[in-house]
Design a protein around this motif. Structure first.
Motif, PDB file in Angstrom:
ATOM      1  N   ALA A 242      65.041  28.280 -27.028  1.00 41.76           N
ATOM      2  CA  ALA A 242      66.460  28.589 -27.156  1.00 41.76           C
ATOM      3  C   ALA A 242      66.675  30.003 -27.685  1.00 41.76           C
ATOM      4  O   ALA A 242      66.016  30.436 -28.633  1.00 41.76           O
ATOM      5  CB  ALA A 242      67.126  27.586 -28.080  1.00 41.76           C
ATOM      6  N   VAL A 243      67.600  30.728 -27.063  1.00 45.23           N
ATOM      7  CA  VAL A 243      67.968  32.073 -27.500  1.00 45.23           C
ATOM      8  C   VAL A 243      69.071  31.943 -28.557  1.00 45.23           C
ATOM      9  O   VAL A 243      70.133  31.377 -28.280  1.00 45.23           O
ATOM     10  CB  VAL A 243      68.460  32.938 -26.320  1.00 45.23           C
ATOM     11  N   GLU A 244      68.797  32.444 -29.726  1.00 44.33           N
ATOM     12  CA  GLU A 244      69.763  32.352 -30.820  1.00 44.33           C
ATOM     13  C   GLU A 244      71.061  33.073 -30.450  1.00 44.33           C
ATOM     14  O   GLU A 244      71.053  34.202 -29.950  1.00 44.33           O
ATOM     15  CB  GLU A 244      69.175  32.972 -32.085  1.00 44.33           C
ATOM     16  N   GLY A 245      72.182  32.386 -30.696  1.00 46.23           N
ATOM     17  CA  GLY A 245      73.489  32.976 -30.418  1.00 46.23           C
ATOM     18  C   GLY A 245      73.914  32.920 -28.972  1.00 46.23           C
ATOM     19  O   GLY A 245      74.981  33.427 -28.614  1.00 46.23           O
ATOM     20  N   ARG A 246      73.080  32.338 -28.118  1.00 47.45           N
ATOM     21  CA  ARG A 246      73.402  32.218 -26.694  1.00 47.45           C
ATOM     22  C   ARG A 246      73.277  30.752 -26.289  1.00 47.45           C
ATOM     23  O   ARG A 246      72.194  30.312 -25.894  1.00 47.45           O
ATOM     24  CB  ARG A 246      72.442  33.056 -25.842  1.00 47.45           C
ATOM     25  N   PRO A 247      74.329  29.975 -26.407  1.00 44.33           N
ATOM     26  CA  PRO A 247      74.248  28.550 -26.052  1.00 44.33           C
ATOM     27  C   PRO A 247      73.756  28.351 -24.616  1.00 44.33           C
ATOM     28  O   PRO A 247      74.073  29.141 -23.731  1.00 44.33           O
ATOM     29  CB  PRO A 247      75.682  28.055 -26.198  1.00 44.33           C
ATOM     30  N   ASP A 248      72.969  27.299 -24.430  1.00 43.83           N
ATOM     31  CA  ASP A 248      72.489  26.909 -23.100  1.00 43.83           C
ATOM     32  C   ASP A 248      71.619  27.971 -22.435  1.00 43.83           C
ATOM     33  O   ASP A 248      71.536  28.031 -21.203  1.00 43.83           O
ATOM     34  CB  ASP A 248      73.663  26.557 -22.180  1.00 43.83           C
ATOM     35  N   THR A 249      70.984  28.815 -23.230  1.00 36.02           N
ATOM     36  CA  THR A 249      70.134  29.882 -22.695  1.00 36.02           C
ATOM     37  C   THR A 249      68.754  29.812 -23.332  1.00 36.02           C
ATOM     38  O   THR A 249      68.631  29.640 -24.541  1.00 36.02           O
ATOM     39  CB  THR A 249      70.763  31.267 -22.969  1.00 36.02           C
ATOM     40  N   VAL A 250      67.729  29.937 -22.494  1.00 42.19           N
ATOM     41  CA  VAL A 250      66.347  29.967 -22.971  1.00 42.19           C
ATOM     42  C   VAL A 250      65.673  31.237 -22.466  1.00 42.19           C
ATOM     43  O   VAL A 250      66.112  31.840 -21.483  1.00 42.19           O
ATOM     44  CB  VAL A 250      65.540  28.728 -22.506  1.00 42.19           C
ATOM     45  N   ALA A 251      64.610  31.636 -23.133  1.00 39.01           N
ATOM     46  CA  ALA A 251      63.858  32.817 -22.694  1.00 39.01           C
ATOM     47  C   ALA A 251      62.430  32.726 -23.207  1.00 39.01           C
ATOM     48  O   ALA A 251      62.131  32.006 -24.167  1.00 39.01           O
ATOM     49  CB  ALA A 251      64.518  34.096 -23.211  1.00 39.01           C
ATOM     50  N   CYS A 252      61.564  33.472 -22.556  1.00 38.25           N
ATOM     51  CA  CYS A 252      60.171  33.573 -22.989  1.00 38.25           C
ATOM     52  C   CYS A 252      59.546  34.810 -22.358  1.00 38.25           C
ATOM     53  O   CYS A 252      60.072  35.357 -21.389  1.00 38.25           O
ATOM     54  CB  CYS A 252      59.377  32.328 -22.620  1.00 38.25           C
ATOM     55  N   GLY A 253      58.446  35.218 -22.918  1.00 36.05           N
ATOM     56  CA  GLY A 253      57.682  36.306 -22.335  1.00 36.05           C
ATOM     57  C   GLY A 253      56.675  35.755 -21.344  1.00 36.05           C
ATOM     58  O   GLY A 253      56.356  34.563 -21.351  1.00 36.05           O
ATOM     59  N   TRP A 254      56.195  36.625 -20.468  1.00 36.48           N
ATOM     60  CA  TRP A 254      55.168  36.229 -19.500  1.00 36.48           C
ATOM     61  C   TRP A 254      54.317  37.433 -19.160  1.00 36.48           C
ATOM     62  O   TRP A 254      54.839  38.495 -18.817  1.00 36.48           O
ATOM     63  CB  TRP A 254      55.824  35.674 -18.240  1.00 36.48           C
ATOM     64  N   ARG A 255      53.016  37.255 -19.264  1.00 37.84           N
ATOM     65  CA  ARG A 255      52.048  38.256 -18.831  1.00 37.84           C
ATOM     66  C   ARG A 255      51.138  37.574 -17.804  1.00 37.84           C
ATOM     67  O   ARG A 255      50.208  36.861 -18.159  1.00 37.84           O
ATOM     68  CB  ARG A 255      51.218  38.785 -19.995  1.00 37.84           C
ATOM     69  N   PRO A 256      51.405  37.770 -16.511  1.00 38.79           N
ATOM     70  CA  PRO A 256      50.621  37.089 -15.472  1.00 38.79           C
ATOM     71  C   PRO A 256      49.143  37.491 -15.512  1.00 38.79           C
ATOM     72  O   PRO A 256      48.818  38.664 -15.656  1.00 38.79           O
ATOM     73  CB  PRO A 256      51.265  37.550 -14.164  1.00 38.79           C
TER      74      PRO A 256
END
Length: 146
Positions: A40-54
């Motif tokens: 969950a992204v703080e302060g952004r309801p209903d939003t998720v995020a993550c990093g990715w290094r393929p």
């Protein structure tokens, strides 16, 4: 931003994951999956995020990540915009567009945002950004069904 995505990723526990062997976000696929941990992204309801290094094995001979892997990376973060532990959903339909393939070994941010929930369905959008510049590389919209 990469910093916001890293903070969000820290909130992903994976406890009660309904599909722990999922190639994209499965907690039991540390070595051969994508290991995305959308939190969950703080302060952004209903939003998720993550990093990715393929990893290099996800790319072709030129070092570009294969399109089907990019589609996979755009898939699961959308599923985590609702609570898959309490109400598991499966992907029903997804439409994606790739403007530029990511490079293996580079850093990226994957973001998912819930558009809405109606009865047994949820709709969301996801996007893949270059971490350093914030440039959009790919995006998708999806329908998930409980």
């Amino acid at each position: 931003s990469a910093t916001t995505a890293a903070a969000a990723q820290e909130s992903f526990s994976g406890a009660g994951h309904p599909f722990p062997t999922c190639f994209v976000c499965g907690t039991e696929r540390e070595k051969d999956g994508l290991s995305l941990r959308p939190g969950a992204v703080e302060g952004r309801p209903d939003t998720v995020a993550c990093g990715w290094r393929p990893r290099p094995e996800l790319a072709d001979a030129s070092g570009l990540v294969r399109p089907e892997v990019v589609w996979a990376a755009l898939d699961c973060p959308g599923g985590w915009t609702t609570d898959p532990v309490r109400r598991p959903r499966l992907l029903g339909r997804m439409t994606a567009g790739i403007d530029e393939l990511p490079r293996a070994g580079a850093d990226y941010v994957v973001v998912g945002r819930l558009d809405g929930v109606q009865d047994r369905t949820a709709t969301n959008v996801t996007a893949l950004y270059e971490a350093g510049t914030g440039r959009l590389l790919a995006r998708a919209s999806a329908l998930w069904i409980a």
